[in-house]
Each structure stands twice: as C-alpha cells, then as structure tokens.
Design a protein around this motif. Structure first.
Motif, PDB file in Angstrom:
ATOM      1  N   PHE A  43       0.835  -1.198   0.000  1.00 31.41           N
ATOM      2  CA  PHE A  43       0.000   0.000   0.000  1.00 31.41           C
ATOM      3  C   PHE A  43       0.871   1.250   0.000  1.00 31.41           C
ATOM      4  N   LEU A  44       1.837   1.313   0.890  1.00 28.33           N
ATOM      5  CA  LEU A  44       2.709   2.489   0.974  1.00 28.33           C
ATOM      6  C   LEU A  44       3.559   2.661  -0.280  1.00 28.33           C
ATOM      7  N   ALA A  45       4.039   1.537  -0.831  1.00 29.31           N
ATOM      8  CA  ALA A  45       4.898   1.597  -2.015  1.00 29.31           C
ATOM      9  C   ALA A  45       4.179   2.216  -3.210  1.00 29.31           C
ATOM     10  N   PHE A  46       2.874   2.109  -3.275  1.00 31.56           N
ATOM     11  CA  PHE A  46       2.131   2.670  -4.403  1.00 31.56           C
ATOM     12  C   PHE A  46       1.313   3.898  -4.026  1.00 31.56           C
ATOM     13  N   PHE A  47       0.993   4.061  -2.747  1.00 28.38           N
ATOM     14  CA  PHE A  47       0.227   5.227  -2.308  1.00 28.38           C
ATOM     15  C   PHE A  47       1.102   6.482  -2.341  1.00 28.38           C
ATOM     16  N   THR A  81      -1.186   2.031 -12.961  1.00 28.22           N
ATOM     17  CA  THR A  81      -2.126   1.000 -12.511  1.00 28.22           C
ATOM     18  C   THR A  81      -1.733  -0.373 -13.042  1.00 28.22           C
ATOM     19  N   LYS A  82      -1.217  -0.421 -14.259  1.00 28.71           N
ATOM     20  CA  LYS A  82      -0.784  -1.710 -14.807  1.00 28.71           C
ATOM     21  C   LYS A  82       0.416  -2.244 -14.040  1.00 28.71           C
ATOM     22  N   MET A  83       1.343  -1.351 -13.738  1.00 21.24           N
ATOM     23  CA  MET A  83       2.519  -1.765 -12.974  1.00 21.24           C
ATOM     24  C   MET A  83       2.128  -2.190 -11.561  1.00 21.24           C
ATOM     25  N   ALA A  84       1.217  -1.460 -10.943  1.00 22.04           N
ATOM     26  CA  ALA A  84       0.774  -1.803  -9.590  1.00 22.04           C
ATOM     27  C   ALA A  84       0.121  -3.177  -9.568  1.00 22.04           C
ATOM     28  N   GLY A  85      -0.716  -3.447 -10.542  1.00 17.32           N
ATOM     29  CA  GLY A  85      -1.377  -4.749 -10.598  1.00 17.32           C
ATOM     30  C   GLY A  85      -0.387  -5.882 -10.751  1.00 17.32           C
ATOM     31  N   TYR A  86       0.562  -5.709 -11.640  1.00 19.32           N
ATOM     32  CA  TYR A  86       1.547  -6.772 -11.878  1.00 19.32           C
ATOM     33  C   TYR A  86       2.466  -6.958 -10.679  1.00 19.32           C
ATOM     34  N   ILE A  87       3.039  -5.865 -10.193  1.00 16.95           N
ATOM     35  CA  ILE A  87       3.979  -5.964  -9.079  1.00 16.95           C
ATOM     36  C   ILE A  87       3.272  -6.466  -7.824  1.00 16.95           C
ATOM     37  N   GLY A  88       2.074  -5.964  -7.557  1.00 20.22           N
ATOM     38  CA  GLY A  88       1.310  -6.443  -6.401  1.00 20.22           C
ATOM     39  C   GLY A  88       1.033  -7.928  -6.477  1.00 20.22           C
ATOM     40  N   TYR A  89       0.710  -8.412  -7.680  1.00 16.91           N
ATOM     41  CA  TYR A  89       0.457  -9.839  -7.857  1.00 16.91           C
ATOM     42  C   TYR A  89       1.732 -10.656  -7.642  1.00 16.91           C
ATOM     43  N   GLU A  90       2.844 -10.163  -8.179  1.00 14.51           N
ATOM     44  CA  GLU A  90       4.122 -10.872  -8.019  1.00 14.51           C
ATOM     45  C   GLU A  90       4.547 -10.945  -6.554  1.00 14.51           C
ATOM     46  N   ILE A  91       4.259  -9.905  -5.797  1.00 10.88           N
ATOM     47  CA  ILE A  91       4.711  -9.840  -4.408  1.00 10.88           C
ATOM     48  C   ILE A  91       3.773 -10.597  -3.476  1.00 10.88           C
ATOM     49  N   ALA A  92       2.448 -10.459  -3.666  1.00 12.49           N
ATOM     50  CA  ALA A  92       1.508 -11.014  -2.683  1.00 12.49           C
ATOM     51  C   ALA A  92       0.239 -11.593  -3.303  1.00 12.49           C
ATOM     52  N   GLY A  93       0.273 -12.005  -4.544  1.00 13.41           N
ATOM     53  CA  GLY A  93      -0.882 -12.663  -5.141  1.00 13.41           C
ATOM     54  C   GLY A  93      -2.006 -11.709  -5.500  1.00 13.41           C
ATOM     55  N   VAL A  94      -3.205 -12.267  -5.634  1.00 12.71           N
ATOM     56  CA  VAL A  94      -4.366 -11.497  -6.084  1.00 12.71           C
ATOM     57  C   VAL A  94      -4.692 -10.365  -5.120  1.00 12.71           C
ATOM     58  N   PHE A  95      -4.693 -10.639  -3.825  1.00 11.06           N
ATOM     59  CA  PHE A  95      -5.004  -9.593  -2.856  1.00 11.06           C
ATOM     60  C   PHE A  95      -3.928  -8.500  -2.878  1.00 11.06           C
ATOM     61  N   SER A  99      -2.303  -7.596  -5.503  1.00  8.10           N
ATOM     62  CA  SER A  99      -2.613  -6.830  -6.695  1.00  8.10           C
ATOM     63  C   SER A  99      -3.718  -5.816  -6.424  1.00  8.10           C
ATOM     64  N   LEU A 100      -4.748  -6.258  -5.722  1.00  9.81           N
ATOM     65  CA  LEU A 100      -5.859  -5.361  -5.390  1.00  9.81           C
ATOM     66  C   LEU A 100      -5.413  -4.230  -4.471  1.00  9.81           C
ATOM     67  N   VAL A 101      -4.579  -4.552  -3.484  1.00 10.98           N
ATOM     68  CA  VAL A 101      -4.076  -3.526  -2.560  1.00 10.98           C
ATOM     69  C   VAL A 101      -3.244  -2.500  -3.328  1.00 10.98           C
ATOM     70  N   ALA A 102      -2.339  -2.970  -4.191  1.00  9.29           N
ATOM     71  CA  ALA A 102      -1.484  -2.063  -4.955  1.00  9.29           C
ATOM     72  C   ALA A 102      -2.317  -1.198  -5.908  1.00  9.29           C
ATOM     73  N   GLU A 103      -3.308  -1.783  -6.539  1.00  8.82           N
ATOM     74  CA  GLU A 103      -4.184  -1.024  -7.438  1.00  8.82           C
ATOM     75  C   GLU A 103      -4.943   0.059  -6.670  1.00  8.82           C
ATOM     76  N   PHE A 104      -5.516  -0.318  -5.528  1.00  7.02           N
ATOM     77  CA  PHE A 104      -6.251   0.664  -4.730  1.00  7.02           C
ATOM     78  C   PHE A 104      -5.328   1.777  -4.264  1.00  7.02           C
ATOM     79  N   ALA A 105      -4.134   1.417  -3.809  1.00 10.25           N
ATOM     80  CA  ALA A 105      -3.180   2.423  -3.337  1.00 10.25           C
ATOM     81  C   ALA A 105      -2.772   3.373  -4.460  1.00 10.25           C
ATOM     82  N   THR A 106      -2.748   2.880  -5.684  1.00 12.40           N
ATOM     83  CA  THR A 106      -2.372   3.718  -6.819  1.00 12.40           C
ATOM     84  C   THR A 106      -3.465   4.724  -7.163  1.00 12.40           C
ATOM     85  N   VAL A 107      -4.715   4.302  -7.122  1.00 17.71           N
ATOM     86  CA  VAL A 107      -5.806   5.200  -7.516  1.00 17.71           C
ATOM     87  C   VAL A 107      -6.376   6.006  -6.353  1.00 17.71           C
TER      88      VAL A 107
END
Length: 176
Positions: free
Chosen positions: A7-11, A60-74, A76-84
């Motif tokens: 969250f912090l990395a993308f927020f 948002t594309k980078m957040a989704g991919y990196i979030g998924y690579e680091i911690a799976g689907v959830f 990805s969702l956290v990183a996407e939310f933090a980005t937007v």
C-alpha cells in the motif's frame, strides 16, 4: 505487513505523481527497487516495457503486476487501490478548489517549475535502465537492438508494441 508495504509503495508515488502518469514511474521504481528491493532495475524495466504495450495508465498496470508478483491477487488489489486512492481522494475533496484556481498565474507558474523536475527524474530513470541494460547484455547488443528498433518504428512504421515484443523475444532467446 506485506500488504501495508505494498500500500505504501504505491500510495506515496500516487500522492506525489498525481494522475499515475510518467512522473510517477521513477517514484514507483524508487519504492519497488530502491526501498523494498522487490525487483532489480532490469526486472522493473521489463515490467515497465510490458506495461507500456498495454492500453491505459501505466501506474495502474505496474501496480497490478507488481502487487500480484509480491503477494498474489489480494496484493494486486491492494497495490491497485493504493495507486488510484490519492487521485480519487483529491478529485473528490478538491474539485471545486481546482476549478476555481485553474487559470491562476501562480498555478501556471508552479506547473512550469515542476516540468524540469519531471524531465530530470525521467532522465535519471532512463540512465539507470541504460546502465543496467549495458551491464546485462553488453554495449553491442544494446546498440544493435536500439538501432533496429528505431529503423522499424521510424522507417517501416511498425507499432512499438511489436518492436518491444520482438526485443523481449530476442532477449529471452539470447539471455535465457
């Protein structure tokens, strides 16, 4: 803990690089590569190249991919939310203020002052990618791929997505 870090990395880049455009890429790189060490510069540049081939905002594309690579689907969702979230919060809370002062000479002056900073940040990121590419594959192959890419895009009008995909395939064939 990893979700909070995601969250912090993308927020934080979302706050400072309002809108998720090119200005936020060096900020995301600093968090993902420099601060948390989740990726190397080369891996990050590959994610950036792949993200640029897809439509939509790059952050948002980078957040989704990196979030998924680091911690799976959830993740990805956290990183996407933090980005937007920063853009969403600012749009909701400050829309009237922005509309009121959009033509202000002071706001226009501040915008002109920010542009060189963005150029320098993008230049530093490009230099880091250039150095990592030269170290990973050597000067000759890097210059050859750049020259062929330039000719394909400028002379033959090949879409950049196909050029990037071709360069990725060549890199995978010879580096893998």
């Amino acid at each position: 803990m990893i979700f909070w870090q995601l969250f912090l990395a993308f927020f934080i880049p979302g706050i400072l690089g309002y809108g998720g455009g090119p200005a936020s890429i060096p900020l995301i790189e600093n968090e993902v590569v420099g601060h948390y060490h989740w990726m190397t510069v080369t891996e990050f540049s590959n994610v950036l190249a792949f993200g640029n081939t897809l439509p939509g905002p790059i952050a948002t594309k980078m957040a989704g991919y990196i979030g998924y690579e680091i911690a799976g689907v959830f993740g990805s969702l956290v990183a996407e939310f933090a980005t937007v979230a920063p853009s969403l919060i600012l749009l909701i809370a400050l829309l009237r203020i922005l509309a009121r002062f959009k033509d202000s000479p002071k706001v226009n002056w501040l915008t002109l002052l920010i542009r060189p900073i963005i150029v320098v940040m993008l230049g530093m990121m490009a230099y880091n990618f250039f150095a990592a590419s030269a170290q990973a594959s050597g000067w000759l192959s890097m210059i050859l791929i750049a020259a062929v890419s330039f000719v394909l895009m400028e002379r033959f009008r090949v879409h950049p997505a196909f050029v990037i995909a071709g360069a990725l395939l060549i890199g995978a064939a010879f580096m893998g």
